[in-house]
Design a protein around this motif. Structure first.
Motif, PDB file in Angstrom:
ATOM      1  N   VAL A 281      -0.637  -0.673   6.849  1.00 19.32           N
ATOM      2  CA  VAL A 281      -0.783   0.704   7.713  1.00 19.32           C
ATOM      3  C   VAL A 281       0.333   1.477   7.221  1.00 19.32           C
ATOM      4  CG1 VAL A 281      -0.321   1.159  10.078  1.00 19.32           C
ATOM      5  CG2 VAL A 281      -1.691  -0.983   9.493  1.00 19.32           C
ATOM      6  N   ALA A 282       1.449   1.193   7.237  1.00 19.21           N
ATOM      7  CA  ALA A 282       2.322   2.242   6.759  1.00 19.21           C
ATOM      8  C   ALA A 282       2.005   2.755   5.418  1.00 19.21           C
ATOM      9  CB  ALA A 282       3.831   1.465   6.519  1.00 19.21           C
ATOM     10  N   ILE A 283       1.566   1.976   4.289  1.00 20.16           N
ATOM     11  CA  ILE A 283       1.224   2.613   3.145  1.00 20.16           C
ATOM     12  C   ILE A 283       0.339   3.832   3.369  1.00 20.16           C
ATOM     13  CG2 ILE A 283       0.342   2.330   1.034  1.00 20.16           C
ATOM     14  CD1 ILE A 283       1.713  -0.394   0.898  1.00 20.16           C
ATOM     15  N   THR A 284      -1.019   3.374   4.216  1.00 22.18           N
ATOM     16  CA  THR A 284      -1.982   4.235   4.201  1.00 22.18           C
ATOM     17  C   THR A 284      -1.430   5.681   4.973  1.00 22.18           C
ATOM     18  OG1 THR A 284      -3.513   2.220   4.595  1.00 22.18           O
ATOM     19  CG2 THR A 284      -4.360   4.597   5.496  1.00 22.18           C
ATOM     20  N   TRP A 285      -0.705   5.436   6.081  1.00 23.60           N
ATOM     21  CA  TRP A 285      -0.230   6.657   6.590  1.00 23.60           C
ATOM     22  C   TRP A 285       0.554   7.397   5.363  1.00 23.60           C
ATOM     23  CZ3 TRP A 285      -2.193   8.783  10.653  1.00 23.60           C
ATOM     24  CH2 TRP A 285      -2.613   7.789  11.702  1.00 23.60           C
ATOM     25  N   GLN A 286       1.335   6.781   4.702  1.00 23.45           N
ATOM     26  CA  GLN A 286       2.064   7.614   3.536  1.00 23.45           C
ATOM     27  C   GLN A 286       1.524   8.286   2.615  1.00 23.45           C
ATOM     28  OE1 GLN A 286       5.262   8.123   3.310  1.00 23.45           O
ATOM     29  NE2 GLN A 286       5.125   9.143   1.326  1.00 23.45           N
ATOM     30  N   LYS A 287       0.265   7.531   2.148  1.00 20.05           N
ATOM     31  CA  LYS A 287      -0.919   8.069   1.415  1.00 20.05           C
ATOM     32  C   LYS A 287      -1.719   9.431   2.015  1.00 20.05           C
ATOM     33  CE  LYS A 287       0.031   5.436  -2.028  1.00 20.05           C
ATOM     34  NZ  LYS A 287       1.151   5.894  -2.859  1.00 20.05           N
ATOM     35  N   CYS A 288      -1.533   9.498   3.276  1.00 18.88           N
ATOM     36  CA  CYS A 288      -2.343  10.556   4.078  1.00 18.88           C
ATOM     37  C   CYS A 288      -1.543  11.481   4.026  1.00 18.88           C
ATOM     38  CB  CYS A 288      -2.802  10.109   5.457  1.00 18.88           C
ATOM     39  SG  CYS A 288      -4.298   8.813   5.644  1.00 18.88           S
ATOM     40  N   LYS A 289      -0.172  11.270   4.238  1.00 20.09           N
ATOM     41  CA  LYS A 289       0.787  12.417   3.995  1.00 20.09           C
ATOM     42  C   LYS A 289       0.992  13.030   2.777  1.00 20.09           C
ATOM     43  CE  LYS A 289       5.807  13.253   4.920  1.00 20.09           C
ATOM     44  NZ  LYS A 289       6.911  12.700   5.223  1.00 20.09           N
ATOM     45  N   GLU A 290       0.843  12.345   1.824  1.00 19.18           N
ATOM     46  CA  GLU A 290       1.039  12.843   0.444  1.00 19.18           C
ATOM     47  C   GLU A 290      -0.378  13.676   0.240  1.00 19.18           C
ATOM     48  OE1 GLU A 290       1.290   9.569  -2.122  1.00 19.18           O
ATOM     49  OE2 GLU A 290       3.503   8.819  -1.419  1.00 19.18           O
ATOM     50  N   GLN A 291      -1.657  13.394   0.579  1.00 19.06           N
ATOM     51  CA  GLN A 291      -2.704  14.103   0.545  1.00 19.06           C
ATOM     52  C   GLN A 291      -2.837  15.070   1.370  1.00 19.06           C
ATOM     53  OE1 GLN A 291      -5.044  13.605  -2.138  1.00 19.06           O
ATOM     54  NE2 GLN A 291      -3.606  12.290  -3.091  1.00 19.06           N
ATOM     55  N   LYS A 292      -2.154  15.056   2.634  1.00 23.42           N
ATOM     56  CA  LYS A 292      -2.267  16.018   3.554  1.00 23.42           C
ATOM     57  C   LYS A 292      -3.519  15.913   4.240  1.00 23.42           C
ATOM     58  CE  LYS A 292       0.778  19.642   1.626  1.00 23.42           C
ATOM     59  NZ  LYS A 292       1.273  18.857   0.629  1.00 23.42           N
ATOM     60  N   LEU A 293      -3.880  14.733   4.616  1.00 22.20           N
ATOM     61  CA  LEU A 293      -5.217  14.308   5.309  1.00 22.20           C
ATOM     62  C   LEU A 293      -4.796  13.903   6.617  1.00 22.20           C
ATOM     63  CD1 LEU A 293      -8.063  13.770   5.137  1.00 22.20           C
ATOM     64  CD2 LEU A 293      -7.572  11.797   4.079  1.00 22.20           C
ATOM     65  N   LYS A 294      -5.407  14.316   7.453  1.00 22.15           N
ATOM     66  CA  LYS A 294      -5.127  13.818   9.094  1.00 22.15           C
ATOM     67  C   LYS A 294      -6.051  12.831   9.468  1.00 22.15           C
ATOM     68  CE  LYS A 294      -3.143  17.951  10.743  1.00 22.15           C
ATOM     69  NZ  LYS A 294      -2.768  19.079  11.602  1.00 22.15           N
ATOM     70  N   LEU A 295      -5.958  11.369   9.630  1.00 23.07           N
ATOM     71  CA  LEU A 295      -7.004  10.580   9.964  1.00 23.07           C
ATOM     72  C   LEU A 295      -6.421   9.935  11.330  1.00 23.07           C
ATOM     73  CD1 LEU A 295      -7.450   8.486   6.787  1.00 23.07           C
ATOM     74  CD2 LEU A 295      -8.873  10.169   7.577  1.00 23.07           C
ATOM     75  N   ASP A 296      -7.417   9.427  12.075  1.00 22.26           N
ATOM     76  CA  ASP A 296      -7.115   8.820  13.201  1.00 22.26           C
ATOM     77  C   ASP A 296      -6.867   7.484  13.138  1.00 22.26           C
ATOM     78  OD1 ASP A 296      -7.990  11.042  14.830  1.00 22.26           O
ATOM     79  OD2 ASP A 296     -10.168  10.655  14.733  1.00 22.26           O
ATOM     80  N   GLN A 297      -6.247   7.145  13.935  1.00 22.11           N
ATOM     81  CA  GLN A 297      -5.570   5.667  13.995  1.00 22.11           C
ATOM     82  C   GLN A 297      -6.675   4.608  13.600  1.00 22.11           C
ATOM     83  OE1 GLN A 297      -1.856   4.803  14.325  1.00 22.11           O
ATOM     84  NE2 GLN A 297      -2.690   2.932  13.324  1.00 22.11           N
ATOM     85  N   PRO A 298      -7.739   4.582  14.236  1.00 26.50           N
ATOM     86  CA  PRO A 298      -8.734   3.518  14.030  1.00 26.50           C
ATOM     87  C   PRO A 298      -9.082   3.629  12.407  1.00 26.50           C
ATOM     88  CG  PRO A 298      -9.244   4.419  15.933  1.00 26.50           C
ATOM     89  CD  PRO A 298      -8.235   5.345  15.370  1.00 26.50           C
ATOM     90  N   VAL A 299      -9.261   4.595  11.888  1.00 23.23           N
ATOM     91  CA  VAL A 299      -9.587   4.682  10.547  1.00 23.23           C
ATOM     92  C   VAL A 299      -8.440   4.458   9.441  1.00 23.23           C
ATOM     93  CG1 VAL A 299     -10.183   6.571   8.577  1.00 23.23           C
ATOM     94  CG2 VAL A 299     -11.031   6.967  10.898  1.00 23.23           C
ATOM     95  N   VAL A 300      -7.277   4.552   9.824  1.00 21.71           N
ATOM     96  CA  VAL A 300      -6.110   3.943   9.116  1.00 21.71           C
ATOM     97  C   VAL A 300      -6.009   2.307   9.414  1.00 21.71           C
ATOM     98  CG1 VAL A 300      -3.571   3.746   8.932  1.00 21.71           C
ATOM     99  CG2 VAL A 300      -4.689   6.046   9.384  1.00 21.71           C
ATOM    100  N   ASP A 301      -6.362   1.873  10.492  1.00 23.20           N
ATOM    101  CA  ASP A 301      -6.512   0.716  10.983  1.00 23.20           C
ATOM    102  C   ASP A 301      -7.608  -0.117   9.886  1.00 23.20           C
ATOM    103  OD1 ASP A 301      -4.255   0.706  12.488  1.00 23.20           O
ATOM    104  OD2 ASP A 301      -5.526   0.644  14.346  1.00 23.20           O
ATOM    105  N   TYR A 302      -8.825   0.443   9.832  1.00 25.06           N
ATOM    106  CA  TYR A 302      -9.731   0.029   9.235  1.00 25.06           C
ATOM    107  C   TYR A 302      -9.442  -0.186   7.843  1.00 25.06           C
ATOM    108  CZ  TYR A 302     -14.589  -0.227   6.974  1.00 25.06           C
ATOM    109  OH  TYR A 302     -15.638  -0.560   6.238  1.00 25.06           O
ATOM    110  N   ILE A 303      -8.789   0.814   7.052  1.00 24.38           N
ATOM    111  CA  ILE A 303      -8.277   0.777   5.685  1.00 24.38           C
ATOM    112  C   ILE A 303      -7.543  -0.303   5.475  1.00 24.38           C
ATOM    113  CG2 ILE A 303      -7.389   2.005   3.818  1.00 24.38           C
ATOM    114  CD1 ILE A 303      -8.379   4.588   5.056  1.00 24.38           C
ATOM    115  N   ALA A 304      -6.476  -0.544   6.213  1.00 24.62           N
ATOM    116  CA  ALA A 304      -5.411  -1.455   6.124  1.00 24.62           C
ATOM    117  C   ALA A 304      -5.871  -2.851   6.450  1.00 24.62           C
ATOM    118  CB  ALA A 304      -4.230  -1.291   7.068  1.00 24.62           C
ATOM    119  N   GLN A 305      -6.837  -2.967   7.256  1.00 27.33           N
ATOM    120  CA  GLN A 305      -7.576  -4.321   7.474  1.00 27.33           C
ATOM    121  C   GLN A 305      -8.566  -4.847   6.320  1.00 27.33           C
ATOM    122  OE1 GLN A 305      -9.616  -3.623  11.243  1.00 27.33           O
ATOM    123  NE2 GLN A 305      -7.765  -4.120  12.585  1.00 27.33           N
TER     124      GLN A 305
END
Length: 447
Positions: A281-305
């Motif tokens: 989850v932390a890595i996904t948020w970090q990659k979103c920050k690097e790409q300047k992409l805003k994702l909702d928590q459920p989308v981040v959770d889906y990727i991490a799961q």
């Protein structure tokens, strides 16, 4: 198979999975008006015009997965470019092609490396080396682990920290494939012996030598022999630092002389383990920050799961969603993510149960699952039980020691000690448990 053939084959495979004639026709247009190239660890889709660039977005995830399967390379990033953009990037890259001494990504740092708790010791060693390269206690450093877990990031973080804090030191970071290419180029210029010496000198002039993806060095016999000589020279000079990364431990390499294996074993050999769910989850948020992409928590959770064993695949997922967001100018919804990442998720979310692990381990050790779950203490059963616990810990990140203990009728303290002993054995390439562990990892991932 060249890239033109790979591209055609990927298109055909995607068309076989589609019933809609309009989408099949769209893929025909895409094939004619788009080409692919692999550069700087990125798969580039090169479009002739803006229309095709917008048209291809829907098909990029499926095409990416087919190309990854055909080329047997799941470690590529994704870039979607117009022809002019690609040509400009190539001119920029080619200007530094022969000066291969400063090609680390400055964005790969310790500050943005999200360390899995089980890899804490490895991260601490990497930082100590970065602060004091050439220290005999940590020289050489050999990092190994499955593809996409962050070995390259950690190696580049070391290089970048040294460049920042010790500018008087010369650092060379190079991938194994590039090492072979440069070696072959140097041999083609004139006499073999003279150029071999010259090539070795061009490497040895650096204070810190980092070679990435060492497993690919097996492709060239002469370049491999030269590399062994370079290792000898680096280890003979106490103030120089040698760092290597690989997808497999030293003991599993063929054609490496025992002397070299012994020398590598005299330093630090450490494995990078897969990230836990919280870490993903932390890595996904970090990659979103690097790409300047805003994702909702459920989308981040889906990727991490769903993407459990490959940090690079998480980055690929975020890049895919970023591309879609830019083309549509809309925020990515949960349903968008499920649709766009379906192929990527399917190849990265394979579920491995404890029961499957027990069965594979029992077969490998020639024991029964019942004996692994029993209180039997003979050596073979004990080794099998400890190995099964270690694999469960590595391949099913959400399991606690208590969960593993329950599955084996043991307490969490027993599990902790068993995994600790097994890790010590598998970190020693000369121990047969090392080979067994890697064999089981491969069979479970392919089951």
């Amino acid at each position: 198979m060249d890239l033109e053939q790979v591209w055609h084959e990927a298109i055909q495979r995607c068309k076989q999975q589609i019933n809609d004639p309009l989408k099949k026709a769209a893929l025909d247009v895409i094939e004619l008006k788009t080409s692919i190239n692999i550069t700087c660890s990125d798969l580039c889709f090169i479009c002739n015009n803006d229309f095709v660039k917008k048209l291809i977005v829907e098909y990029v995830p499926a095409l990416y997965m087919e190309i990854a399967r055909i080329t047997d390379n799941t470690n590529l990033g994704i870039k979607l470019l117009l022809s002019g953009e690609f040509q400009h990037s190539q001119k920029t890259d080619n200007s530094n092609l022969k000066i291969n001494t400063d090609n680390t990504n400055p964005e790969k740092t310790f500050e943005n490396y999200i360390c899995e708790p089980r890899n804490t010791q490895c991260c601490e060693i990497a930082q100590k080396i970065a602060e004091n390269p050439g220290d005999g206690e940590y020289n050489p450093l050999f990092l190994y682990g499955a593809t996409g877990l962050g070995k390259t990031h950690l190696a580049m973080a070391i290089a970048n920290r040294i460049k920042k804090n010790r500018p008087e030191l010369s650092v060379l970071y190079i991938r194994a494939e590039e090492f072979i290419r440069l070696f072959v180029e140097s041999m083609a210029k004139s006499s073999y012996v003279d150029n071999q010496v010259s090539f070795e000198d061009s490497i040895l002039q650096h204070d810190v030598f980092i070679i990435d993806d060492l497993q690919n060095l097996t492709k060239g016999e002469r370049s491999r022999e030269t590399f062994f000589k370079i290792i000898d020279n680096y280890l003979d000079e106490p103030e120089k630092q040698l760092i290597m990364t690989s997808s497999k431990p030293v003991g599993s390499f063929k054609n490496i002389p025992p002397r070299i294996i012994s020398e590598l074993g005299s330093g630090v050999c450490t494995e990078i383990l897969p990230p836990s769910y919280e870490n993903r989850v932390a890595i996904t948020w970090q990659k979103c920050k690097e790409q300047k992409l805003k994702l909702d928590q459920p989308v981040v959770d889906y990727i991490a799961q769903k993407i459990r064993y490959n940090v690079r695949a998480i980055e690929g997922a975020v890049k895919t969603l970023k591309t879609q967001s830019e083309v549509t100018a809309n925020r990515i919804t949960y349903n968008d993510a499920v649709k766009l990442l379906s192929d990527l998720v399917e190849s990265n979310s394979r579920y491995i149960s404890i029961e499957t692990i027990k069965e594979h381990v029992a077969e490998e050790y020639g024991v029964t699952v019942d004996s692994i779950e029993s209180a039997a203490k003979n050596k073979n059963v004990s080794y099998a039980r400890s190995m099964a616990m270690t694999l469960a810990n590595d391949l099913i990140p959400n399991l606690s020691f208590k969960d593993i203990g329950t599955a084996f009728n043991k307490g969490h303290t027993y599990v902790y000690e068993a995994i600790k002993r097994t890790r010590e054995r598998i970190c020693d390439e000369r121990d047969d448990q090392n080979a067994i562990y890697n064999k089981l990892i491969a069979s479970l991932n392919n089951s």
